[in-house]
Design a protein around this motif. Sequence first.
Motif, PDB file in Angstrom:
ATOM      1  N   LEU A  17       0.851  -1.192   0.000  1.00 13.44           N
ATOM      2  CA  LEU A  17       0.000   0.000   0.000  1.00 13.44           C
ATOM      3  C   LEU A  17       0.882   1.236   0.000  1.00 13.44           C
ATOM      4  O   LEU A  17       1.878   1.284   0.723  1.00 13.44           O
ATOM      5  N   ALA A  18       0.493   2.243  -0.780  1.00 11.57           N
ATOM      6  CA  ALA A  18       1.191   3.526  -0.789  1.00 11.57           C
ATOM      7  C   ALA A  18       0.739   4.313   0.437  1.00 11.57           C
ATOM      8  O   ALA A  18      -0.433   4.659   0.555  1.00 11.57           O
ATOM      9  N   VAL A  19       1.663   4.568   1.363  1.00 10.37           N
ATOM     10  CA  VAL A  19       1.318   5.232   2.621  1.00 10.37           C
ATOM     11  C   VAL A  19       2.266   6.405   2.905  1.00 10.37           C
ATOM     12  O   VAL A  19       2.710   6.592   4.034  1.00 10.37           O
ATOM     13  N   ALA A  20       2.563   7.201   1.885  1.00  7.81           N
ATOM     14  CA  ALA A  20       3.453   8.351   2.075  1.00  7.81           C
ATOM     15  C   ALA A  20       2.915   9.236   3.186  1.00  7.81           C
ATOM     16  O   ALA A  20       1.719   9.509   3.266  1.00  7.81           O
ATOM     17  N   GLY A  21       3.792   9.654   4.078  1.00  5.54           N
ATOM     18  CA  GLY A  21       3.404  10.520   5.187  1.00  5.54           C
ATOM     19  C   GLY A  21       3.011   9.776   6.450  1.00  5.54           C
ATOM     20  O   GLY A  21       2.818  10.382   7.489  1.00  5.54           O
ATOM     21  N   PHE A  22       2.916   8.443   6.378  1.00  2.48           N
ATOM     22  CA  PHE A  22       2.574   7.625   7.541  1.00  2.48           C
ATOM     23  C   PHE A  22       3.825   6.884   8.002  1.00  2.48           C
ATOM     24  O   PHE A  22       4.572   6.349   7.187  1.00  2.48           O
ATOM     25  N   SER A  23       4.040   6.815   9.302  1.00  2.00           N
ATOM     26  CA  SER A  23       5.127   5.997   9.841  1.00  2.00           C
ATOM     27  C   SER A  23       4.535   4.668  10.299  1.00  2.00           C
ATOM     28  O   SER A  23       3.308   4.511  10.361  1.00  2.00           O
ATOM     29  N   SER A  78       6.101  -4.113   7.128  1.00  3.92           N
ATOM     30  CA  SER A  78       7.081  -3.047   7.305  1.00  3.92           C
ATOM     31  C   SER A  78       6.768  -1.905   6.349  1.00  3.92           C
ATOM     32  O   SER A  78       6.103  -2.093   5.331  1.00  3.92           O
ATOM     33  N   VAL A  79       7.266  -0.714   6.713  1.00  2.56           N
ATOM     34  CA  VAL A  79       7.121   0.469   5.859  1.00  2.56           C
ATOM     35  C   VAL A  79       8.511   0.886   5.402  1.00  2.56           C
ATOM     36  O   VAL A  79       9.399   1.103   6.235  1.00  2.56           O
ATOM     37  N   THR A  80       8.697   0.979   4.088  1.00  2.00           N
ATOM     38  CA  THR A  80       9.961   1.420   3.505  1.00  2.00           C
ATOM     39  C   THR A  80       9.659   2.360   2.348  1.00  2.00           C
ATOM     40  O   THR A  80       8.885   2.006   1.451  1.00  2.00           O
ATOM     41  N   ASN A  81      10.250   3.546   2.393  1.00  2.00           N
ATOM     42  CA  ASN A  81      10.088   4.527   1.315  1.00  2.00           C
ATOM     43  C   ASN A  81       8.627   4.809   0.978  1.00  2.00           C
ATOM     44  O   ASN A  81       8.265   4.924  -0.196  1.00  2.00           O
ATOM     45  N   GLY A  82       7.777   4.898   1.983  1.00  2.00           N
ATOM     46  CA  GLY A  82       6.378   5.229   1.773  1.00  2.00           C
ATOM     47  C   GLY A  82       5.506   4.088   1.299  1.00  2.00           C
ATOM     48  O   GLY A  82       4.353   4.282   0.927  1.00  2.00           O
TER      49      GLY A  82
END
Length: 90
Positions: A17-23, A78-82
């Motif tokens: 999922l694209a989650v730019a701005g979310f940690s 995990s979240v990597t690069n948004g």
Amino acid sequence: PPHNVLRIDDNHYVIQLAVAGFSEGDIELQTEGSVLTIRGSANKENEYNAEYMIHGISMRDFERTFTLAEHVEVTKASVTNGILSIELES
């Protein structure tokens, strides 16, 4: 948010999922039965303590659900690069 579903092999899959701005701390994963629910709640403050003139990056809370087969389990996230990557195994 936009998403991809990838098949790695016959027993391994990844939902992205694209989650730019979310940690990672802004995102909650929950499985109940065969339903995977992903919730995001972003910190709405900006690092500059400034007023937005244009606010093009979405910072809205979201909830997305996926119905999984009964034998599929979430093994890692995990979240990597948004991009939120959720690894699944059957």
